[in-house]
Design a protein around this motif. Structure first.
Motif, PDB file in Angstrom:
ATOM      1  N   LYS A 114      16.075  33.734  39.800  1.00 48.28           N
ATOM      2  CA  LYS A 114      16.016  32.504  38.868  1.00 48.28           C
ATOM      3  C   LYS A 114      17.241  32.359  38.133  1.00 48.28           C
ATOM      4  N   GLY A 115      17.981  33.360  38.055  1.00 48.51           N
ATOM      5  CA  GLY A 115      19.137  33.125  37.373  1.00 48.51           C
ATOM      6  C   GLY A 115      18.904  33.047  35.734  1.00 48.51           C
ATOM      7  N   GLN A 116      17.866  33.542  35.241  1.00 46.64           N
ATOM      8  CA  GLN A 116      17.342  33.353  33.819  1.00 46.64           C
ATOM      9  C   GLN A 116      18.156  34.232  32.842  1.00 46.64           C
ATOM     10  N   GLY A 117      18.069  33.940  31.534  1.00 46.74           N
ATOM     11  CA  GLY A 117      18.729  34.666  30.513  1.00 46.74           C
ATOM     12  C   GLY A 117      17.629  35.563  29.820  1.00 46.74           C
ATOM     13  N   ARG A 118      17.981  36.414  29.110  1.00 44.41           N
ATOM     14  CA  ARG A 118      17.177  37.465  28.377  1.00 44.41           C
ATOM     15  C   ARG A 118      15.997  36.974  27.706  1.00 44.41           C
ATOM     16  N   ALA A 119      16.243  35.723  27.086  1.00 44.32           N
ATOM     17  CA  ALA A 119      14.976  35.211  26.337  1.00 44.32           C
ATOM     18  C   ALA A 119      13.989  34.838  27.188  1.00 44.32           C
ATOM     19  N   ALA A 120      14.382  34.226  28.230  1.00 47.33           N
ATOM     20  CA  ALA A 120      13.516  33.535  29.276  1.00 47.33           C
ATOM     21  C   ALA A 120      12.588  34.846  30.017  1.00 47.33           C
ATOM     22  N   ILE A 121      13.367  35.848  30.291  1.00 49.25           N
ATOM     23  CA  ILE A 121      12.620  37.199  30.982  1.00 49.25           C
ATOM     24  C   ILE A 121      11.961  37.522  29.932  1.00 49.25           C
ATOM     25  N   ALA A 122      12.284  37.890  28.795  1.00 53.48           N
ATOM     26  CA  ALA A 122      11.288  38.446  27.621  1.00 53.48           C
ATOM     27  C   ALA A 122      10.121  37.797  27.428  1.00 53.48           C
ATOM     28  N   GLN A 123      10.219  36.501  27.443  1.00 53.16           N
ATOM     29  CA  GLN A 123       9.183  35.649  27.550  1.00 53.16           C
ATOM     30  C   GLN A 123       8.056  35.842  28.600  1.00 53.16           C
ATOM     31  N   THR A 124       8.564  35.799  29.801  1.00 50.49           N
ATOM     32  CA  THR A 124       7.859  36.027  31.031  1.00 50.49           C
ATOM     33  C   THR A 124       7.110  37.631  30.945  1.00 50.49           C
ATOM     34  N   LEU A 125       7.904  38.654  30.407  1.00 43.23           N
ATOM     35  CA  LEU A 125       7.246  39.937  30.346  1.00 43.23           C
ATOM     36  C   LEU A 125       6.034  39.727  29.189  1.00 43.23           C
ATOM     37  N   ALA A 126       6.237  39.195  28.323  1.00 45.85           N
ATOM     38  CA  ALA A 126       5.218  39.036  27.188  1.00 45.85           C
ATOM     39  C   ALA A 126       4.031  38.366  27.683  1.00 45.85           C
ATOM     40  N   LYS A 127       4.199  37.215  28.381  1.00 46.91           N
ATOM     41  CA  LYS A 127       3.111  36.304  28.966  1.00 46.91           C
ATOM     42  C   LYS A 127       2.299  37.260  30.028  1.00 46.91           C
ATOM     43  N   LEU A 139      14.592  45.452  29.537  1.00 51.53           N
ATOM     44  CA  LEU A 139      15.596  44.505  29.406  1.00 51.53           C
ATOM     45  C   LEU A 139      16.873  45.261  29.001  1.00 51.53           C
ATOM     46  N   ALA A 140      16.842  46.404  28.578  1.00 53.47           N
ATOM     47  CA  ALA A 140      18.110  47.268  28.019  1.00 53.47           C
ATOM     48  C   ALA A 140      18.947  47.736  29.148  1.00 53.47           C
ATOM     49  N   ASP A 145      25.718  40.639  31.034  1.00 51.40           N
ATOM     50  CA  ASP A 145      26.398  39.679  31.626  1.00 51.40           C
ATOM     51  C   ASP A 145      25.888  38.199  31.686  1.00 51.40           C
ATOM     52  N   ASP A 146      25.273  37.869  30.285  1.00 55.73           N
ATOM     53  CA  ASP A 146      24.688  36.814  30.350  1.00 55.73           C
ATOM     54  C   ASP A 146      25.758  35.376  30.775  1.00 55.73           C
ATOM     55  N   LEU A 147      26.654  35.810  30.100  1.00 56.27           N
ATOM     56  CA  LEU A 147      27.767  34.803  30.307  1.00 56.27           C
ATOM     57  C   LEU A 147      27.845  34.257  31.479  1.00 56.27           C
ATOM     58  N   GLU A 148      28.235  35.601  32.416  1.00 58.86           N
ATOM     59  CA  GLU A 148      28.404  35.163  33.976  1.00 58.86           C
ATOM     60  C   GLU A 148      27.325  34.574  34.642  1.00 58.86           C
ATOM     61  N   ARG A 149      26.383  34.798  34.252  1.00 62.10           N
ATOM     62  CA  ARG A 149      24.974  34.340  34.982  1.00 62.10           C
ATOM     63  C   ARG A 149      24.691  32.831  34.662  1.00 62.10           C
ATOM     64  N   ALA A 150      25.051  32.537  33.289  1.00 54.83           N
ATOM     65  CA  ALA A 150      24.771  31.442  32.866  1.00 54.83           C
ATOM     66  C   ALA A 150      26.205  30.459  33.443  1.00 54.83           C
ATOM     67  N   LEU A 151      27.059  30.806  33.375  1.00 54.98           N
ATOM     68  CA  LEU A 151      28.184  30.272  34.081  1.00 54.98           C
ATOM     69  C   LEU A 151      28.126  29.825  35.415  1.00 54.98           C
ATOM     70  N   ALA A 178      19.612  26.236  28.404  1.00 60.21           N
ATOM     71  CA  ALA A 178      18.804  26.908  27.372  1.00 60.21           C
ATOM     72  C   ALA A 178      17.480  26.860  27.657  1.00 60.21           C
ATOM     73  N   ARG A 179      16.823  25.882  28.753  1.00 56.40           N
ATOM     74  CA  ARG A 179      15.665  26.060  29.302  1.00 56.40           C
ATOM     75  C   ARG A 179      15.391  27.502  30.330  1.00 56.40           C
ATOM     76  N   ARG A 180      16.613  27.900  30.731  1.00 54.35           N
ATOM     77  CA  ARG A 180      16.439  29.208  31.326  1.00 54.35           C
ATOM     78  C   ARG A 180      16.604  30.423  30.660  1.00 54.35           C
ATOM     79  N   GLY A 181      16.691  30.055  29.476  1.00 55.00           N
ATOM     80  CA  GLY A 181      16.551  31.322  28.435  1.00 55.00           C
ATOM     81  C   GLY A 181      17.880  31.947  27.894  1.00 55.00           C
ATOM     82  N   PHE A 182      18.873  31.123  28.108  1.00 53.01           N
ATOM     83  CA  PHE A 182      20.036  31.328  27.718  1.00 53.01           C
ATOM     84  C   PHE A 182      20.422  31.238  26.180  1.00 53.01           C
ATOM     85  N   ALA A 183      20.950  31.850  25.322  1.00 51.37           N
ATOM     86  CA  ALA A 183      21.180  31.500  23.961  1.00 51.37           C
ATOM     87  C   ALA A 183      21.940  30.236  23.683  1.00 51.37           C
TER      88      ALA A 183
END
Length: 208
Positions: A114-127, A139-140, A145-151, A178-183
């Motif tokens: 899905k190419g998601q960022g940490r925030a989106a992945i963390a939200q999935t884990l919580a759900k 997550l740790a 490499d969030d920037l590389e994945r976002a790019l 942002a919707r994919r969970g990147f800051a």
């Protein structure tokens, strides 16, 4: 004292024993499943627990569940907490339930598919009911490499925005990231970089 079950009884220990014996005889062997606290109750509890365990295993064959999700499934069978805990402990022991393994799967799915960022992945884990400490550990393990994945994601979208003016393209691409969970700041940076790299990017209006 009024005699019970048709016979006279004394009020001593022996009489009490006689009365209990007579009361016991009043139960027919075929009624054992109806006698409160009898073997029938035990068999009923065991049967309910077996049904619940089979139902849960059936769901686990089609989809991995967190322990929290599995407990929600067991609530459908009206098990007491002790029996539900026993079923969960048994399935954990045999490896059918493993929050740490599930968290790792969800993290990799978020990153690789899905190419998601940490925030989106963390939200999935919580759900999915993954405990916070287990989620944090998963997550740790992610490389920073969030920037590389976002790019990577932004580059794939930037080419289709050639007909838009720069401000509109930047706004849309930043929103998608942002919707994919990147800051927010990272999304803006990746969007700007991707649009600058896109055909005509360097000759158009430069971002400041």
């Amino acid at each position: 004292m009024i005699p019970l079950f048709g016979g006279a009884t004394d009020v001593d220990d022996e009489g009490v024993g006689e009365a209990r014996s007579t009361a016991g005889e009043a139960w027919h062997p075929t009624w054992v499943s109806e006698r409160p606290g009898g073997a029938g109750d035990d068999r009923s509890v065991t049967h309910s627990r077996e049904l619940a365990e089979k139902g849960l295993l059936k769901k686990l064959r089609t989809r991995s569940l967190s322990i929290s999700e599995a407990r929600a499934v067991l609530r459908e069978y009206d098990l007491v907490d002790a029996d539900a805990d026993g079923v969960l402990a048994s399935l954990e022991e045999y490896g059918y339930l493993d929050d740490a393994a599930l968290a790792e799967q969800l993290v990799h799915a978020g990153v690789d598919r899905k190419g998601q960022g940490r925030a989106a992945i963390a939200q999935t884990l919580a759900k999915r009911g993954i405990p916070r400490d287990v989620a944090d550990a998963a997550l740790a393990a992610l490389p920073d490499d969030d920037l590389e994945r976002a790019l990577d994601f932004a580059r794939g979208k930037a080419g289709a925005m050639g007909a838009l003016d720069r401000d509109t393209a930047l706004r849309r691409l930043t929103g998608q990231l942002a919707r994919r969970g990147f800051a927010g700041s990272l999304s803006l940076t990746a969007a700007r970089m991707a649009l600058e790299e896109a055909p005509g990017g360097s000759s158009g209006v430069r971002f400041r």
